[in-house]
Design an enzyme around this catalytic site. Structure first.
Site, PDB file in Angstrom:
ATOM      1  N   GLY A 244      -0.019   3.304 -11.747  1.00 44.74           N
ATOM      2  CA  GLY A 244       1.228   3.823 -12.286  1.00 44.74           C
ATOM      3  C   GLY A 244       1.159   4.127 -13.766  1.00 44.74           C
ATOM      4  O   GLY A 244       1.901   4.958 -14.273  1.00 44.74           O
TER       5      GLY A 244
ATOM      6  N   ALA B 250       1.499  -0.464 -11.749  1.00 45.04           N
ATOM      7  CA  ALA B 250       2.767  -0.987 -11.253  1.00 45.04           C
ATOM      8  C   ALA B 250       2.681  -2.506 -11.123  1.00 45.04           C
ATOM      9  O   ALA B 250       1.593  -3.094 -11.156  1.00 45.04           O
ATOM     10  CB  ALA B 250       3.107  -0.358  -9.908  1.00 45.04           C
TER      11      ALA B 250
ATOM     12  N   GLU C 228      -0.289   7.526 -13.883  1.00 45.22           N
ATOM     13  CA  GLU C 228       0.748   8.437 -13.395  1.00 45.22           C
ATOM     14  C   GLU C 228       1.812   8.683 -14.468  1.00 45.22           C
ATOM     15  O   GLU C 228       2.351   9.790 -14.581  1.00 45.22           O
ATOM     16  CB  GLU C 228       1.374   7.872 -12.116  1.00 45.22           C
ATOM     17  CG  GLU C 228       0.418   7.944 -10.934  1.00 45.22           C
ATOM     18  CD  GLU C 228       0.918   7.194  -9.713  1.00 45.22           C
ATOM     19  OE1 GLU C 228       1.000   7.815  -8.638  1.00 45.22           O
ATOM     20  OE2 GLU C 228       1.221   5.987  -9.835  1.00 45.22           O
TER      21      GLU C 228
ATOM     22  N   GLU D 183      -5.343   2.452  -6.582  1.00 46.55           N
ATOM     23  CA  GLU D 183      -4.476   1.997  -5.491  1.00 46.55           C
ATOM     24  C   GLU D 183      -5.211   1.818  -4.168  1.00 46.55           C
ATOM     25  O   GLU D 183      -4.854   0.958  -3.354  1.00 46.55           O
ATOM     26  CB  GLU D 183      -3.304   2.981  -5.303  1.00 46.55           C
ATOM     27  CG  GLU D 183      -2.277   2.974  -6.417  1.00 46.55           C
ATOM     28  CD  GLU D 183      -2.602   3.950  -7.537  1.00 46.55           C
ATOM     29  OE1 GLU D 183      -1.703   4.232  -8.344  1.00 46.55           O
ATOM     30  OE2 GLU D 183      -3.754   4.446  -7.597  1.00 46.55           O
TER      31      GLU D 183
END
Length: 260
Positions: free
Chosen positions: A109, A63, A112, A132
């Site tokens: 992300g 992200a 993910e 993270e």
């Protein structure tokens, strides 16, 4: 066609291409464009399978931390955390076979995003992980849930608690990716795999995906009922009639399907 996400369709295969140089950091705009791309390939009857691809160098490094860092709890709780889950949910909900073609990094992300696919092809030099925890947070786009369902809670906790990067060979051994190929062959291998689904019984493939995915969320008896309902419903399709007729008249593997 978005600024950072584009959809290219060729020979029944849609490529959802992440293209935000240099590292395909998944900012809010990119997440919204992935939702739009998911809808586009879902609605396009010419698409039989989908490839998620970030390019030759990197899948997605995660992200956009610069975007998220200044956000307050109120901002994250009210909006952005929902968007994180919404874009991943949209990708996971594509009712067609989806293959993630992973080059370089697929972290946070990025991983993910790859976890929303049905299958993952990784390059030999790829690195995946959920780092993270090193930022003082946890995965927020489905990583704690999809990862544990894929590789089991113990292995998922190892990756999430440590934040470590996993090389392609280890990812293959733990079932996090399905195939490892030379880095230069990742996209080609993913497209070749996707091509095996093009021209297949689209309604049955959708039913199979929905039955498996929904069944993972419920107890066995409920899952069996989901399967039974999907199975019976396919007897209202032209593909079932032509598929069984072809089997009886010509043997297996010769049926032509129309997706009706």
């Amino acid at each position: 066609m978005g600024e950072f996400v584009r959809v290219e369709v060729e020979d029944g295969i849609a490529t959802i291409r992440l293209d935000r140089p240099k590292m395909n950091a998944l900012n809010a705009q990119m997440q919204r464009e992935l939702i739009d791309a998911s809808r586009q390939v879902t609605q396009d009857d010419a698409v039989g399978a989908v490839v998620l691809y970030g390019g030759e160098k990197v899948f997605a490094a995660g992200a956009d931390i610069k975007e998220m860092a200044p956000m307050s709890y109120a901002q994250m709780s009210a909006g952005h955390s929902r968007l994180l889950q919404d874009f991943a949910r949209a990708l996971a909900g594509i009712p067609k076979p989806v293959i993630a073609a992973i080059t370089g990094y697929a972290l946070g992300g990025g991983l993910e995003t790859a976890l929303t696919a049905d299958f993952r092809v990784a390059g030999e030099g790829a690195k995946v992980g959920q780092p993270e925890i090193q930022l003082g947070i946890i995965p927020g786009a489905g990583g704690t849930q999809r990862l544990s369902r894929l590789i089991g809670p113990s292995k998922a906790k190892d990756l999430v608690f440590s934040g470590r990067h996993v090389a392609a060979d280890e990812a293959l051994a733990m079932g996090l990716v399905d195939r490892v190929v030379p880095d230069a062959d990742v996209y080609t291998a993913a497209k070749e795999w996707a091509a095996t689904f093009v021209g297949g019984p689209a309604i049955a493939l959708r039913a199979a995906k929905q039955a498996i995915d929904a069944g993972l969320e419920v107890d066995l008896e409920t899952g069996l009922e989901i399967e039974r309902t999907q199975f019976a419903a396919l007897f209202a399709t032209e593909d079932q009639a032509s598929g069984m007729r072809s089997f009886m008249e010509e043997g297996p593997g010769k049926a032509k399907f129309t997706g009706r």
